[in-house]
Design an enzyme around this catalytic site. Structure first.
Site, mmCIF file in Angstrom:
data_model
loop_
_atom_site.group_PDB
_atom_site.id
_atom_site.type_symbol
_atom_site.label_atom_id
_atom_site.label_comp_id
_atom_site.label_asym_id
_atom_site.label_seq_id
_atom_site.Cartn_x
_atom_site.Cartn_y
_atom_site.Cartn_z
ATOM 1 N N GLU A 92 0.816 -1.210 0.000
ATOM 2 C CA GLU A 92 0.000 0.000 0.000
ATOM 3 C C GLU A 92 0.852 1.264 0.000
ATOM 4 O O GLU A 92 1.990 1.277 0.471
ATOM 5 C CB GLU A 92 -0.969 -0.006 1.176
ATOM 6 N N CYS A 105 3.643 8.469 0.248
ATOM 7 C CA CYS A 105 4.291 7.601 1.239
ATOM 8 C C CYS A 105 4.323 6.195 0.658
ATOM 9 O O CYS A 105 3.280 5.628 0.333
ATOM 10 C CB CYS A 105 3.478 7.643 2.530
ATOM 11 N N CYS A 112 7.042 -6.819 7.349
ATOM 12 C CA CYS A 112 8.176 -6.239 8.068
ATOM 13 C C CYS A 112 8.554 -7.187 9.192
ATOM 14 O O CYS A 112 7.713 -7.894 9.732
ATOM 15 C CB CYS A 112 7.761 -4.885 8.653
ATOM 16 N N CYS A 116 7.529 -3.812 15.812
ATOM 17 C CA CYS A 116 7.066 -2.717 16.680
ATOM 18 C C CYS A 116 5.636 -3.021 17.146
ATOM 19 O O CYS A 116 4.788 -3.438 16.362
ATOM 20 C CB CYS A 116 7.121 -1.380 15.947
ATOM 21 N N CYS A 119 2.310 -1.462 15.482
ATOM 22 C CA CYS A 119 2.284 -1.341 14.021
ATOM 23 C C CYS A 119 1.612 -2.548 13.366
ATOM 24 O O CYS A 119 1.949 -3.705 13.661
ATOM 25 C CB CYS A 119 3.717 -1.194 13.505
ATOM 26 N N GLY A 159 7.277 -1.725 6.025
ATOM 27 C CA GLY A 159 8.659 -2.164 5.833
ATOM 28 C C GLY A 159 9.673 -1.293 6.539
ATOM 29 O O GLY A 159 9.387 -0.150 6.886
ATOM 30 N N GLU A 160 10.855 -1.864 6.729
ATOM 31 C CA GLU A 160 11.963 -1.096 7.305
ATOM 32 C C GLU A 160 12.960 -0.836 6.172
ATOM 33 O O GLU A 160 13.649 -1.757 5.728
ATOM 34 C CB GLU A 160 12.608 -1.891 8.454
ATOM 35 N N SER A 191 12.459 6.862 6.736
ATOM 36 C CA SER A 191 12.200 6.669 8.165
ATOM 37 C C SER A 191 12.719 5.314 8.617
ATOM 38 O O SER A 191 12.475 4.298 7.966
ATOM 39 C CB SER A 191 10.692 6.768 8.403
ATOM 40 N N SER A 214 12.463 6.764 14.243
ATOM 41 C CA SER A 214 11.314 6.412 15.069
ATOM 42 C C SER A 214 11.790 6.188 16.493
ATOM 43 O O SER A 214 12.462 5.199 16.767
ATOM 44 C CB SER A 214 10.642 5.165 14.514
ATOM 45 N N LEU A 215 11.453 7.116 17.364
ATOM 46 C CA LEU A 215 11.956 7.095 18.733
ATOM 47 C C LEU A 215 10.959 6.386 19.662
ATOM 48 O O LEU A 215 11.253 5.355 20.245
ATOM 49 C CB LEU A 215 12.200 8.544 19.166
ATOM 50 N N HIS A 216 9.791 6.978 19.792
ATOM 51 C CA HIS A 216 8.649 6.394 20.520
ATOM 52 C C HIS A 216 8.837 6.141 22.011
ATOM 53 O O HIS A 216 7.879 5.881 22.726
ATOM 54 C CB HIS A 216 8.164 5.098 19.853
ATOM 55 N N ASN A 290 -2.150 5.527 16.031
ATOM 56 C CA ASN A 290 -3.307 5.121 15.254
ATOM 57 C C ASN A 290 -3.705 3.733 15.763
ATOM 58 O O ASN A 290 -2.986 2.771 15.512
ATOM 59 C CB ASN A 290 -2.858 5.036 13.787
ATOM 60 N N CYS A 333 -0.343 2.416 9.031
ATOM 61 C CA CYS A 333 0.486 1.591 8.151
ATOM 62 C C CYS A 333 0.008 0.155 8.158
ATOM 63 O O CYS A 333 -0.120 -0.455 9.212
ATOM 64 C CB CYS A 333 1.927 1.557 8.636
#
Ligand code: SAH
Length: 351
Positions: A92, A105, A112, A116, A119, A159-160, A191, A214-216, A290, A333
């Site tokens: 997507e 995007c 992936c 995480c 996600c 994906g990473e 990212s 991506s810290l989070h 999300n 995502c």
């Protein structure tokens, strides 16, 4: 096996055509068909002789990125596209329309393996990497469908990207080549969840793209709870790699922080975040998480998110709350792909 012609950089295509016994201007023509006129078949390449077109057809393939679904948000004009690849896999991409232009995007992998917690893309693990052609293909298809130029690209879909490093680099070359769409490197953002050695490699490429981290979580412990990759690379190492990226490229890092109620949004989280970011030349994006149905993560209230933001701002941090886009169209995502592939699987199972 036929060769993936749309994944060749301009220089590589020139070499290919030389080996093919063709004059070098042929490579320029073919590259233009593939990356400017966005052809998806050799038969469209009408300024090439029929003989050459047939020879190309025999040796090469333009792998398809074919739209199977498009959802348009009635809230903000965001469009979500689902594409099918040659092997039936689905990816997507999202189109966001801003005043400054169209931003896309894209996904960099099918699935992936980073795991995480919040996600949706990672729930079924990694299926395979996308080729450079399949990455540019998402952008080319959207540009053709909407008939408008895409000016910004973010690699923030499924994906990473740094887990598919070589293909990512080629993708950036194709996208920013002056012989192709010629998108400015400054308008490209990649990212990562923080694959430290690849961050150093990327810094050494000295590209002018933006790196988003991506810290989070603002401490190693907190981060570990949300991101398994933190078990491999300690927060301190990740931050050092960010500093190196800035030093090598002069591009300031964008930090991403998904706000999850009761998990990473309290006073102490804000304080730690300030401590980390204060001395760094960077930008912070706060993204209210999300929610996905497989996990019990909730967004903080609008008020509490604003409160969090204000605290950071007062301490001189450059921060924005990212506008949520496409909330009504499986915005998070991997949600759309997951929903459609589950439906397809269920349909296949039906007698
Ligand atoms: N693998 C890369 C890029 C893809 S994810 C990375 O980790 O950065 C793009 C961004 O969306 C990341 O910051 C990711 O953590 C975030 N994200 C994923 N799922 C989300 C969700 N449900 N809510 C909010 N942000 C999410």
């Amino acid at each position: 096996m036929k060769k993936d012609i749309r994944s060749y950089t301009y220089e590589e295509l020139q070499e290919e055509m030389k080996a093919f016994g063709e004059k070098s201007f042929r490579a320029k023509q073919i590259y233009e068909w593939l990356h400017v006129k966005l052809a998806d078949s050799f038969s469209e390449m009408t300024n090439l002789s029929l003989t050459l077109r047939n020879r190309l057809e025999e040796e090469y393939v333009i792998f398809p990125v074919a739209m199977v679904k498009r959802q348009q948000s009635s809230l903000d004009g965001t469009n979500k596209f689902l594409f099918q690849l040659y092997d039936g896999n689905l990816v997507e991409s999202v189109l966001m329309r801003y005043k400054h232009g169209n931003s896309v995007c894209i996904s960099s992998q099918v699935g992936c393996r980073m795991g995480c917690r919040f996600c949706a893309s990672t729930l079924d693990g990694l299926e395979r990497n996308l080729s450079p052609a399949e990455m540019v293909g998402q952008i080319y298809e959207i540009q053709k469908i909407i008939g408008e130029r895409i000016s910004n690209v973010v690699v923030m879909g499924t994906g990473e990207p740094l887990d598919n490093y070589n293909n990512l680099l080629k993708f950036i070359r194709l996208l920013t080549d002056e012989h192709g769409l010629n998108i400015s490197q400054r308008n490209v953002t990649v990212s990562t969840c923080g694959i430290v050695p690849k961050m150093y490699d990327l810094a050494n490429e000295h590209l002018q793209i933006t790196l988003a981290l991506s810290l989070h979580g603002s401490t190693q412990e907190k981060r570990k709870k949300l991101m398994p990759v933190a078990n491999k690379y300690h927060l301190d190492e990740v931050l050092k790699a960010c500093d190196d990226y800035f030093k090598e490229t002069g591009r300031r890092i964008t930090f991403e922080y998904s706000l999850v109620e009761g998990v990473n949004d309290n006073e102490e989280d804000a304080r730690e975040l300030i401590r980390i970011l204060k001395e760094r030349n960077c930008h912070l994006n706060l993204i209210p998480v999300n929610p996905i149905k497989e996990r019990d993560f909730k967004q903080p209230s609008r008020k509490s998110a604003l409160n969090f933001k204000n605290k950071l701002e007062k301490n001189g941090i450059n921060v924005t709350i990212r506008r949520e886009m496409g909330a009504d169209i499986d915005g998070a995502c991997g949600q759309l792909r997951r929903r459609v592939s589950t439906t397809l699987q269920q349909e296949r199972r039906k007698p």
